[in-house]
Structure formats: structure tokens, C-alpha cells
Design an enzyme around this catalytic site. Sequence first.
Site, PDB file in Angstrom:
ATOM      1  N   CYS A 114       0.812  -1.225   0.000  1.00  0.00           N
ATOM      2  CA  CYS A 114       0.000   0.000   0.000  1.00  0.00           C
ATOM      3  C   CYS A 114       0.841   1.270   0.000  1.00  0.00           C
ATOM      4  CB  CYS A 114      -0.945   0.003   1.187  1.00  0.00           C
ATOM      5  SG  CYS A 114      -2.109  -1.354   1.119  1.00  0.00           S
ATOM      6  N   HIS A 247      -3.495   7.401   1.559  1.00  0.00           N
ATOM      7  CA  HIS A 247      -3.860   6.040   1.175  1.00  0.00           C
ATOM      8  C   HIS A 247      -5.243   5.754   1.732  1.00  0.00           C
ATOM      9  CE1 HIS A 247      -4.002   1.837   0.548  1.00  0.00           C
ATOM     10  NE2 HIS A 247      -3.824   1.522   1.815  1.00  0.00           N
ATOM     11  N   ASN A 277     -10.040  -0.093  -0.743  1.00  0.00           N
ATOM     12  CA  ASN A 277      -8.578  -0.024  -0.637  1.00  0.00           C
ATOM     13  C   ASN A 277      -7.972  -0.640  -1.905  1.00  0.00           C
ATOM     14  OD1 ASN A 277      -5.886  -0.389  -0.023  1.00  0.00           O
ATOM     15  ND2 ASN A 277      -6.247  -1.165   2.044  1.00  0.00           N
TER      16      ASN A 277
END
Length: 320
Positions: A114, A247, A277
Site C-alpha cells: 500500500c 492512502h 482499498n
Amino acid sequence: MMRRSVIMGTGAALPPRRVTNAELAERVDTTHEWIIERTGIEARHIAADGETTATLATEAARKALEAAGVSADQIGLIVLATATPDQTFPASATIVQTALGIDDCIAFDVAAVCTGFLYALSVADNMLKGGMAEHALVIGSETFSRILDWEDRATCVLFGDGAGAIVLKAEETEDRGILATRLHADGRHNQLLFVDGGVSTTGTVGKLRMKGKEVFRHAVVNLAAVLNEVLAATGHDASEIDWVVPHQANKRILDATAKKLGLPPEKVVITVDQHANTSAASVPLALNVAVRDGRIRKGDLIVLEAMGGGFTWGAAIVRY
Ligand code: UT7
């Protein structure tokens, strides 16, 4: 004046197929209410057969080039952040290179899950500053749907597929472009967020495993710390930030991090509701949304941040 990397344009690609929470509730034991309340996610995009990390990345890159007014043959460097490459090797960046019709440039992938886009951005920035190229494509692209355990309700509802890209140009400038980046990793937390397979161990691709609550706890602390680091590196105060582009893992993490830094929630760009996500793609996807809807304008001071598997985490401060 100083040689810096300036963001010239952004682009994004999402698979057309949009999957709502209600649709997921037909497959696993979950509800729209649980997902919305715990994560802020309403829907995610899921890649169809034939849509891959490289095809999404190529589409996002084309749009970024168009927005930047830069032609593919001007690109000297492609850094693609992904944890879900098309092939074990070669790098998906080389597939994108060929799809864009670029005969020769530097092209490689970066794996920091990520935080991948922040790692890719920092690597590209330093390579441009070092004179390795004049124009770079920095891409975050993922097809996490392919590594999800669709029986595990605690993870499969959280992720989506997509890609975001930016074009960077090396310029002599006083204070535009990437002003500072900071990166971290702490491999001791491997087992809190990982994939239970790999080429060199099981010989399989594996599935994503996560201890969500523990990741959550670390995320808020690490993100606030690294944001303070990039602010300190440039002498800026949190109150000067125009936009935070984080993020997108969980709306509650975004709210908690903003609160810790004393930032008003309306300065935080949120796309987790529509994209879920998307790992390395989430920061450039969110950046693209806020640039194209007119929120982020030339001259704005923006911070990008991410945290994920490794653990890895990082931040960048940019004068757009
Ligand atoms: O991108 C990399 C970084 N990743 C992250 O930042 C993720 C960070 N973590 C999170 O976002 C949150 O921890 C989650 C959204 C993953 C989970 O939220 P939580 O508030 O920490 O919930 P929990 O894991 O403690 O689970 C609470 C309950 C459990 O039931 P019991 O044990 O209390 O009976 C779970 O079994 O919710 C249950 N649960 C679900 N219920 C309905 C877990 N997943 C689901 C689900 N639907 N999808």
C-alpha cells in the site's frame, strides 16, 4: 533555483464492473451497514478477465500523458508500484512501456504494497533529480481481487482494483514540485498483513491475510509521525497544508490521522467510499479525482501519505 520533479498531469483507470456492499452480502456473511460503519466503503471496482495490473496501468498512464501534454516518447523512466504484477517477471512496467510504444526507457516495478506509490514517487524523484531522465511516469496499479480470499469476510470486503498515474518532469524551480519524501519499513510486522504464498516458498500466488485491528493501530501512529517528518523537512506547518491525499484503507484511519495533526476533515481527499482499498493505486487515484474536480490547483501545498504491508509507510510534500 533547484532541479525538482514537478507533477505535470494525472490519470486513472478503474475496471467498469462496480460491486456494491449489497452484492457482497449475497456472497459472504456481511452487511452494507457493517462495511459502511467500520470502513466507509460503499463500493469497489473489480477487474474482469483480461483486465490486468498492466492494462489498467497503461490506461491510467495514457490519461496522465494526455493531461500533462507529454508524449510517450519523451518518457525516460517508468516506475510502477504493485504487489499484483501480471507475471512474476518481467516487471509490469515493461509491459506498460511496450503498450505505450516506448522503445527504450528505464522501466521497473517497486513492491511496497500500500505504500508502493510513495516508494515509487520517491525513487523516481531522486532519479530525475540525479539526471537519469527528464520525464517519468509513476504508476500505482493493482488487481487485489485476485489475491483475496473470497470466503474471508474480514478482508474480502475491504479491497478493490484500479490504477493511478502521474507524469513528472524535471524542472529548475524555486519551490514547485516534490519538496520532500520520507520512507520507512519495519519487517517485524510481516505477519499482521501478508500473502500466504510466493514463488520461492509455496510456489503458489497465495491469499491476503490481515489482522485488521492491529494494522489499524499502527497506521494512525505511523502516518501522523511520517507526516510530521515531511513537514519538518521543509519547515512547513500543518496549518499551511491545502490538501491531504492519503492512502485509502479505512475512513476511520483518515479521520483519526487528520485529527492527530489538527487538520480539518474537509482538507482530506476521500475516495475509499467508491474505490475501497486499492493498495498502491489508492493515492494516485485519489490525487487524480481531486485534480480533475478542481479541488487541487496549481500552487497548492499537498501531502501524500500511505501505510501498508511490511510494514511500510511514507509521505511526500508537494507544491502542485
Ligand atoms: O492498506 C493497508 C492497511 N490496512 C489497513 O489499514 C486496515 C486497517 N484495519 C481496518 O480497517 C479495520 O481493523 C477493519 C475494517 C479491518 C476491521 O474493523 P474493526 O473495527 O477493527 O473490526 P474487528 O476486526 O475487530 O471485527 C469486529 C467484528 C468481529 O466479530 P466479533 O469477533 O466481535 O464477534 C468480526 O468477526 O466484526 C466482525 N466482522 C464482520 N462482520 C460483518 C469482520 N468482518 C466483517 C464483515 N461483516 N465484513
